[in-house]
Design a protein around this motif. Structure first.
Motif, PDB file in Angstrom:
ATOM      1  N   VAL A 195       0.868  -1.512   0.109  1.00 31.27           N
ATOM      2  CA  VAL A 195       0.533  -0.166   0.022  1.00 31.27           C
ATOM      3  C   VAL A 195       0.493   1.339  -0.200  1.00 31.27           C
ATOM      4  O   VAL A 195       1.507   1.236   0.875  1.00 31.27           O
ATOM      5  CB  VAL A 195      -1.059   0.333   1.412  1.00 31.27           C
ATOM      6  CG1 VAL A 195      -1.485   1.035   1.536  1.00 31.27           C
ATOM      7  CG2 VAL A 195      -1.645  -1.377   1.301  1.00 31.27           C
ATOM      8  N   PHE A 197       0.088   5.253  -0.025  1.00 31.37           N
ATOM      9  CA  PHE A 197      -0.641   6.654   0.091  1.00 31.37           C
ATOM     10  C   PHE A 197      -0.031   8.152   0.581  1.00 31.37           C
ATOM     11  O   PHE A 197       1.475   8.153   0.598  1.00 31.37           O
ATOM     12  CB  PHE A 197      -1.415   6.280   0.918  1.00 31.37           C
ATOM     13  CG  PHE A 197      -1.357   6.578   1.934  1.00 31.37           C
ATOM     14  CD1 PHE A 197      -1.422   7.464   3.249  1.00 31.37           C
ATOM     15  CD2 PHE A 197      -0.660   4.791   2.905  1.00 31.37           C
ATOM     16  CE1 PHE A 197      -0.549   6.605   4.550  1.00 31.37           C
ATOM     17  CE2 PHE A 197      -0.152   4.510   3.824  1.00 31.37           C
ATOM     18  CZ  PHE A 197      -0.838   5.585   4.164  1.00 31.37           C
ATOM     19  N   TRP A 212      -3.714   7.752  -3.377  1.00 26.07           N
ATOM     20  CA  TRP A 212      -3.482   6.175  -3.154  1.00 26.07           C
ATOM     21  C   TRP A 212      -3.006   5.376  -4.867  1.00 26.07           C
ATOM     22  O   TRP A 212      -3.987   5.170  -5.173  1.00 26.07           O
ATOM     23  CB  TRP A 212      -3.734   5.403  -2.188  1.00 26.07           C
ATOM     24  CG  TRP A 212      -5.423   5.136  -2.074  1.00 26.07           C
ATOM     25  CD1 TRP A 212      -5.768   4.653  -3.258  1.00 26.07           C
ATOM     26  CD2 TRP A 212      -6.579   5.642  -1.096  1.00 26.07           C
ATOM     27  NE1 TRP A 212      -7.260   4.532  -2.784  1.00 26.07           N
ATOM     28  CE2 TRP A 212      -7.241   5.246  -1.407  1.00 26.07           C
ATOM     29  CE3 TRP A 212      -5.980   5.759  -0.058  1.00 26.07           C
ATOM     30  CZ2 TRP A 212      -8.930   4.717  -0.674  1.00 26.07           C
ATOM     31  CZ3 TRP A 212      -6.963   5.868   0.681  1.00 26.07           C
ATOM     32  CH2 TRP A 212      -8.579   5.110   0.024  1.00 26.07           C
ATOM     33  N   THR A 216      -3.875   0.051  -3.501  1.00 30.48           N
ATOM     34  CA  THR A 216      -4.766   0.060  -2.040  1.00 30.48           C
ATOM     35  C   THR A 216      -5.941   0.152  -2.436  1.00 30.48           C
ATOM     36  O   THR A 216      -6.914  -0.038  -1.399  1.00 30.48           O
ATOM     37  CB  THR A 216      -4.499   1.873  -1.727  1.00 30.48           C
ATOM     38  OG1 THR A 216      -2.611   1.624  -0.904  1.00 30.48           O
ATOM     39  CG2 THR A 216      -4.822   1.939   0.015  1.00 30.48           C
ATOM     40  N   THR A 220      -9.211  -1.593  -0.485  1.00 31.66           N
ATOM     41  CA  THR A 220     -10.190  -0.619  -0.218  1.00 31.66           C
ATOM     42  C   THR A 220     -11.774  -0.778  -0.984  1.00 31.66           C
ATOM     43  O   THR A 220     -12.939  -0.273  -0.398  1.00 31.66           O
ATOM     44  CB  THR A 220      -9.846   1.559  -0.044  1.00 31.66           C
ATOM     45  OG1 THR A 220      -9.348   1.556  -1.277  1.00 31.66           O
ATOM     46  CG2 THR A 220      -8.551   0.754   1.470  1.00 31.66           C
ATOM     47  N   THR A 275       3.163   0.003   9.441  1.00 26.73           N
ATOM     48  CA  THR A 275       2.695   0.961   8.229  1.00 26.73           C
ATOM     49  C   THR A 275       3.489   2.000   8.770  1.00 26.73           C
ATOM     50  O   THR A 275       4.103   2.654  10.025  1.00 26.73           O
ATOM     51  CB  THR A 275       1.530   2.440   8.615  1.00 26.73           C
ATOM     52  OG1 THR A 275       0.669   1.634   8.203  1.00 26.73           O
ATOM     53  CG2 THR A 275       1.020   3.540   8.289  1.00 26.73           C
TER      54      THR A 275
END
Length: 411
Positions: A195, A197, A212, A216, A220, A275
């Motif tokens: 991911v 972003f 993003w 991602t 999502t 993250t």
């Protein structure tokens, strides 16, 4: 107060900002038919992960993957060729020792692009991962011998493709080179399995999503264009969005890269991510962007949670069954060792708190009746020799002088 984002940014990905500030290393790797290797591009973020300058790695391919012997080099090259033949992404995980002797766990993924002359070009991304995430099936490169260095002439020849400062190069060629490099960075952004972003920072209370990458979008279910310019509470809801915003505030206040594990509920689905946030400052030092990446660690976290729940159930069971439940690590044939677990009911039986015996098993050994000590040790040795479950009856003399008969057995 409302904030506006320039409309032109909506369809523009800040590829060079991402390359320079992504908490991972973007690279373009060239593999020749004879097995020799060159690096056409390595992002500056290699300084943080590898503790080396991009030029160092470009002039010595061994510094990218660690030192490999001839066999590992052959396996490494063959894995690249196999993925290229099948046109599938190449992935690898390994341990790496930095110049400061730190051990890091790295994960790489790259997309092959065969060339007409037989060369293979790989567009890839390397991320640092926690030790628990490392796949044990992935081979780690032993430090035995160095990969053959590529010549300076070859390096200069390759790097010249990306050198737009040479006045002798025609403007049209410079533009073509820049377009090629931009396309390479876009392929990384669009093709990686992590991911990525981008966050616009207006102040410590106002953060907006600038989009993003496709991975991602897949997770999502929302396109980058759908979330552009929206707040994170608008995208993820008040509860989850506010949790994310707190991390973004922490990043702005720290003014440096931060990394954390987070639990996210989105559309009734629970996920866990590792993250990393990397802040970008303008010329005045004000942070105006954050580049973020997330590594999915849901499987590992679910395994940890299942283990914790199992331990809790075991502890509840152990504390309620009649008698003492224990786990004992035996050091030698004489039975000496230590307890790795001892249920609290030990106090009722021995008149000594379980915490004391956990720290020093000798407190329990001293309670064994002198007439029973030799047979106690012999029974443990016999169980070790035969591999049969241990069972034994013996007497304890408690600190208050009581004599208790004990029936002990291994399960």
């Amino acid at each position: 107060m409302t904030s506006t984002i320039p409309q032109g940014e909506q369809n523009q990905v800040y590829l060079y900002q991402i390359a320079d500030n992504l908490p991972g290393v973007i690279y373009q790797f060239l593999l020749h038919p004879d097995g020799s290797q060159e690096y056409l591009y390595i992002s500056p973020s290699c300084r943080r992960i590898y503790e080396r300058e991009p030029d160092e790695i470009q002039h010595n391919a061994a510094l990218m993957w660690g030192l490999m012997n001839d066999r590992d080099q052959q396996v490494f090259t063959q894995s690249l060729v196999t993925c290229a033949q099948k046109l599938i992404p190449w992935q690898r995980q390994w341990q790496y020792q930095t110049p400061s002797e730190k051990i890091k766990y790295l994960s790489a993924i790259a997309q092959p692009c065969p060339q007409p002359n037989g060369d293979l070009v790989w567009d890839g991304l390397i991320l640092e991962i926690p030790p628990q995430t490392l796949d044990n099936s992935c081979r780690c490169h032993p430090e035995t011998c160095e990969i053959e260095r590529i010549t300076t002439n070859k390096i200069e020849q390759v790097l010249s493709r990306f050198d737009s400062s040479d006045d002798s190069i025609e403007p049209e060629k410079i533009e073509a080179v820049l377009e090629e490099k931009e396309e390479f960075l876009r392929n990384i952004y669009n093709g990686v399995e992590q991911v990525i972003f981008i966050i616009a920072v207006f102040n410590e209370k106002n953060f907006r999503c600038l989009g993003w990458n496709p991975k991602t979008e897949q997770i999502t279910g929302q396109k980058s264009t759908q979330v552009y310019g929206r707040t994170f509470t608008e995208i993820f809801g008040l509860v989850e969005g506010e949790k994310m915003l707190q991390h973004y505030r922490d990043c702005v206040q720290a003014k440096t890269l931060i990394q954390y594990e987070e639990e996210i509920w989105f559309e009734d689905k629970q996920t866990f991510s590792l993250t990393t946030l990397n802040p970008i400052s303008d010329s005045s030092g004000k942070i105006y962007r954050i580049i973020g990446t997330s590594l999915d660690i849901t499987a590992r976290k679910n395994a940890e949670i299942a283990l914790q729940n199992s331990q809790i159930r075991f502890q509840q069971l152990a504390e309620n069954v009649p008698g003492v439940t224990y786990q004992y690590h035996q050091y030698n044939h004489q039975g000496r060792g230590c307890f790795t677990y001892l249920s609290p009911k030990c106090l009722e039986l021995t008149e000594i708190r379980h915490e004391v015996i956990l720290k020093n098993a000798d407190f329990l050994w001293k309670l064994i009746h002198p007439d029973d000590l030799n047979s106690f040790v012999d029974s443990m040795a016999q169980a070790v020799d035969t591999g049969k479950p241990w069972q034994h009856q013996y007497r304890l003399i408690t600190p208050s002088g009581k004599i208790k008969w004990i029936q002990a057995e291994e399960v």
